[in-house]
Design a protein around this motif. Structure first.
Motif, PDB file in Angstrom:
ATOM      1  N   LEU A 159      65.076 -59.913  18.692  1.00 16.35           N
ATOM      2  CA  LEU A 159      66.407 -59.978  19.138  1.00 16.35           C
ATOM      3  C   LEU A 159      67.061 -58.761  19.036  1.00 16.35           C
ATOM      4  O   LEU A 159      67.308 -57.870  18.279  1.00 16.35           O
ATOM      5  CB  LEU A 159      67.195 -60.786  17.902  1.00 16.35           C
ATOM      6  CG  LEU A 159      66.641 -62.105  17.510  1.00 16.35           C
ATOM      7  CD1 LEU A 159      67.475 -62.936  16.443  1.00 16.35           C
ATOM      8  CD2 LEU A 159      66.707 -63.127  18.849  1.00 16.35           C
ATOM      9  N   ASP A 160      67.551 -58.198  20.346  1.00 12.47           N
ATOM     10  CA  ASP A 160      68.091 -57.044  20.540  1.00 12.47           C
ATOM     11  C   ASP A 160      69.592 -57.218  19.955  1.00 12.47           C
ATOM     12  O   ASP A 160      70.160 -58.266  19.430  1.00 12.47           O
ATOM     13  CB  ASP A 160      68.086 -56.547  22.070  1.00 12.47           C
ATOM     14  CG  ASP A 160      68.580 -57.593  22.998  1.00 12.47           C
ATOM     15  OD1 ASP A 160      69.865 -58.320  22.385  1.00 12.47           O
ATOM     16  OD2 ASP A 160      68.689 -57.427  24.123  1.00 12.47           O
ATOM     17  N   ASP A 161      70.403 -56.106  20.091  1.00  6.41           N
ATOM     18  CA  ASP A 161      71.794 -56.033  19.486  1.00  6.41           C
ATOM     19  C   ASP A 161      72.637 -56.907  20.184  1.00  6.41           C
ATOM     20  O   ASP A 161      73.514 -57.443  19.325  1.00  6.41           O
ATOM     21  CB  ASP A 161      72.170 -54.568  19.519  1.00  6.41           C
ATOM     22  CG  ASP A 161      71.503 -53.592  18.435  1.00  6.41           C
ATOM     23  OD1 ASP A 161      70.972 -54.119  17.444  1.00  6.41           O
ATOM     24  OD2 ASP A 161      71.831 -52.178  18.616  1.00  6.41           O
ATOM     25  N   ARG A 162      72.624 -57.140  21.222  1.00  8.12           N
ATOM     26  CA  ARG A 162      73.457 -57.819  22.376  1.00  8.12           C
ATOM     27  C   ARG A 162      73.194 -59.195  21.742  1.00  8.12           C
ATOM     28  O   ARG A 162      74.183 -60.289  21.449  1.00  8.12           O
ATOM     29  CB  ARG A 162      73.134 -57.737  23.758  1.00  8.12           C
ATOM     30  CG  ARG A 162      74.331 -58.621  24.451  1.00  8.12           C
ATOM     31  CD  ARG A 162      74.234 -58.219  25.885  1.00  8.12           C
ATOM     32  NE  ARG A 162      75.287 -59.177  26.763  1.00  8.12           N
ATOM     33  CZ  ARG A 162      76.340 -58.745  26.868  1.00  8.12           C
ATOM     34  NH1 ARG A 162      76.874 -57.505  26.433  1.00  8.12           N
ATOM     35  NH2 ARG A 162      77.163 -59.643  27.402  1.00  8.12           N
ATOM     36  N   ALA A 163      72.078 -59.621  21.574  1.00  9.10           N
ATOM     37  CA  ALA A 163      71.491 -61.045  20.983  1.00  9.10           C
ATOM     38  C   ALA A 163      72.031 -61.186  19.623  1.00  9.10           C
ATOM     39  O   ALA A 163      72.822 -62.354  19.251  1.00  9.10           O
ATOM     40  CB  ALA A 163      70.243 -61.607  21.228  1.00  9.10           C
ATOM     41  N   PRO A 190      71.371 -63.794  12.257  1.00  9.04           N
ATOM     42  CA  PRO A 190      70.412 -63.523  11.588  1.00  9.04           C
ATOM     43  C   PRO A 190      70.420 -62.049  10.675  1.00  9.04           C
ATOM     44  O   PRO A 190      71.147 -61.226  11.306  1.00  9.04           O
ATOM     45  CB  PRO A 190      69.330 -63.413  12.486  1.00  9.04           C
ATOM     46  CG  PRO A 190      69.974 -64.065  13.901  1.00  9.04           C
ATOM     47  CD  PRO A 190      71.289 -64.045  13.687  1.00  9.04           C
ATOM     48  N   ALA A 191      69.875 -62.271   9.472  1.00 11.14           N
ATOM     49  CA  ALA A 191      70.275 -60.929   8.823  1.00 11.14           C
ATOM     50  C   ALA A 191      68.825 -60.615   8.012  1.00 11.14           C
ATOM     51  O   ALA A 191      68.067 -61.430   7.552  1.00 11.14           O
ATOM     52  CB  ALA A 191      71.386 -61.084   7.843  1.00 11.14           C
ATOM     53  N   PRO A 226      72.610 -64.219  25.122  1.00 10.45           N
ATOM     54  CA  PRO A 226      73.156 -62.878  24.888  1.00 10.45           C
ATOM     55  C   PRO A 226      74.362 -62.646  25.944  1.00 10.45           C
ATOM     56  O   PRO A 226      74.973 -61.709  26.087  1.00 10.45           O
ATOM     57  CB  PRO A 226      72.039 -61.876  25.097  1.00 10.45           C
ATOM     58  CG  PRO A 226      70.756 -62.795  24.579  1.00 10.45           C
ATOM     59  CD  PRO A 226      71.016 -64.106  24.987  1.00 10.45           C
ATOM     60  N   ASP A 227      74.234 -63.334  26.988  1.00 14.76           N
ATOM     61  CA  ASP A 227      75.100 -63.155  28.186  1.00 14.76           C
ATOM     62  C   ASP A 227      76.311 -63.944  28.077  1.00 14.76           C
ATOM     63  O   ASP A 227      77.105 -63.986  28.944  1.00 14.76           O
ATOM     64  CB  ASP A 227      74.473 -63.553  29.397  1.00 14.76           C
ATOM     65  CG  ASP A 227      73.313 -62.476  29.843  1.00 14.76           C
ATOM     66  OD1 ASP A 227      73.458 -61.323  29.588  1.00 14.76           O
ATOM     67  OD2 ASP A 227      72.387 -63.071  30.590  1.00 14.76           O
ATOM     68  N   THR A 228      76.529 -64.638  26.920  1.00 11.17           N
ATOM     69  CA  THR A 228      77.708 -65.388  26.938  1.00 11.17           C
ATOM     70  C   THR A 228      78.960 -64.564  26.904  1.00 11.17           C
ATOM     71  O   THR A 228      78.744 -63.526  25.813  1.00 11.17           O
ATOM     72  CB  THR A 228      77.602 -66.178  25.524  1.00 11.17           C
ATOM     73  OG1 THR A 228      76.380 -67.153  25.522  1.00 11.17           O
ATOM     74  CG2 THR A 228      78.940 -66.964  25.188  1.00 11.17           C
ATOM     75  N   PRO A 229      79.995 -64.707  27.466  1.00 12.31           N
ATOM     76  CA  PRO A 229      80.881 -63.613  27.659  1.00 12.31           C
ATOM     77  C   PRO A 229      81.853 -63.922  26.114  1.00 12.31           C
ATOM     78  O   PRO A 229      81.713 -64.985  25.342  1.00 12.31           O
ATOM     79  CB  PRO A 229      82.063 -64.581  28.607  1.00 12.31           C
ATOM     80  CG  PRO A 229      81.129 -65.404  29.562  1.00 12.31           C
ATOM     81  CD  PRO A 229      80.131 -65.821  28.585  1.00 12.31           C
ATOM     82  N   ALA A 230      82.354 -62.706  25.697  1.00  9.90           N
ATOM     83  CA  ALA A 230      83.018 -62.533  24.399  1.00  9.90           C
ATOM     84  C   ALA A 230      84.441 -62.094  24.450  1.00  9.90           C
ATOM     85  O   ALA A 230      84.578 -61.146  25.342  1.00  9.90           O
ATOM     86  CB  ALA A 230      82.083 -61.643  23.482  1.00  9.90           C
TER      87      ALA A 230
END
Length: 366
Positions: free
Chosen positions: A4-8, A218-219, A266-270
């Motif tokens: 999982l990259d930082d954006r995910a 996730p942590a 990850p592409d979900t708008p924030a």
């Protein structure tokens, strides 16, 4: 193992923290879901909940404090948190050793030769009448003629570690100033703190791991430790590992998570979100790269209020004379500046009780 990259991780964090979409849930349920809000600055949790709960009414949180459904107390990381009454009663004993060790880490020499169990018994007896007291009043009552720790060390040990305490209102109420007056949790809530489990099963630790992952996953285990301040969670993690799913981040760390917890695309708008000082969405991680750049990491421990743009810290904000002032940390596009101005105007209305929607966005750094 899926990476999982930082954006995910960012989008997962925003979803868990009710920052991707404001939650339509009662305020007490939001406080419980978030495992409490860091609250050493009394008014900051109101901003944190305004950014997370749909149609948040600050009077509701004040009423929860007055009715003792939520309390202000020293807990995670030995910092003041706003937590539900049920959670602090269930969790406090599990934090006892950490709280003592953190006070000793600062004042160890002061407590050389001091019997902490004896001091704790004296402090519990003092506070058993349910009377709220300032730290200075507690120190004067306990110090006596004998030599011992200095007033600051004694006050911090008793209030933050030896006796489970709540900070009584008006401390922490909306738009109300009040000094810290401490009262024993058992008196304030009418129930004793759950006793520690001595058979090694650690049900509280296991529950804490799952609750933390629900709000912060996730942590990595290092993140669980950074959030809680507890060093003794590996056993609890091992006990629930079979119920969890595993990932890796871009740095190669193992990440744990609940199987059905939200992990948005990850592409979900924030949306733009304004965070208060010391928000756990940042402080709750050992590796904060999912939400803040390394160059700005110091902001999170310096008490700066920050603005999330596209899910990441992109500006700081202050308020004065009913106006919100935003200071960009990077160049903001025209669309981003418009979104920051719009959300900042709503925040200004909230903070001014509807009197002003003034926002000032300063020039971007070159």
């Amino acid at each position: 193992m899926t990476v999982l990259d930082d954006r995910a991780l960012n989008r997962a964090t925003l979803a868990r923290q009710l920052l991707l979409e404001r939650g339509d849930l009662p305020v007490a349920d939001a406080v419980a879901h978030l495992c409490g809000l860091q609250a050493q600055e009394p008014q900051e949790p109101f901003v944190g909940l305004w950014s997370r709960v749909a149609a948040f009414d600050p009077a509701v949180l004040s009423d929860l404090l007055i009715r003792r459904s939520v309390v202000r107390t020293h807990l995670m990381r030995r910092t003041v948190h706003l937590v539900t009454a049920d959670d602090v009663l269930a969790w406090r004993s599990r934090h006892d050793a950490m709280l003592r060790q953190r006070v000793l880490g600062v004042y160890r020499d002061d407590f050389t030769g001091v019997d902490l169990e004896e001091l704790a018994a004296e402090a519990r007896e003092l506070m058993s009448d349910g009377e709220p007291r300032t730290a200075a009043e507690i120190v004067r009552a306990l110090a006596g003629p004998r030599p011992g720790p200095g007033p600051r060390a004694l006050g911090e040990m008793v209030v933050a570690a030896l006796v489970p305490m709540a900070q009584a209102p008006p401390r922490g109420l909306w738009r109300t100033k009040g000094g810290v007056r401490n009262v024993a949790l058992s008196s304030w809530l009418g129930r004793p703190v759950d006793p520690p489990v001595t058979d090694g099963a650690d049900p509280v630790g296991r529950a804490l791991v799952k609750r933390c992952l629900a709000a912060y996953g996730p942590a990595a285990t290092a993140d669980l430790r950074a959030w809680s301040g507890l060093a003794g969670l590996p056993g609890a993690v091992a006990a629930v590992r079979g119920e969890l799913v595993r990932f890796r981040d871009e740095r190669g760390r193992e990440l744990l998570d609940l199987p059905d917890a939200p992990r948005p695309d990850p592409d979900t708008p924030a949306p733009v979100r304004f965070l208060p000082a010391f928000d756990n969405a940042i402080l709750g991680y050992q590796d904060r790269g999912r939400i803040i750049d390394a160059a700005h990491r110091g902001l999170s421990v310096a008490g700066e209020r920050v603005v999330l743009v596209d899910g990441r810290v992109a500006a700081t904000w202050t308020v004065s004379e009913d106006a919100v002032t935003v200071g960009p940390l990077r160049t903001l596009s025209r669309a981003d500046r418009a979104a920051v101005t719009d959300e900042g105007g709503k925040l200004a209305l909230f903070l001014s009780d509807g009197d002003s929607d003034r926002v000032r966005v300063t020039a971007s750094p070159r």
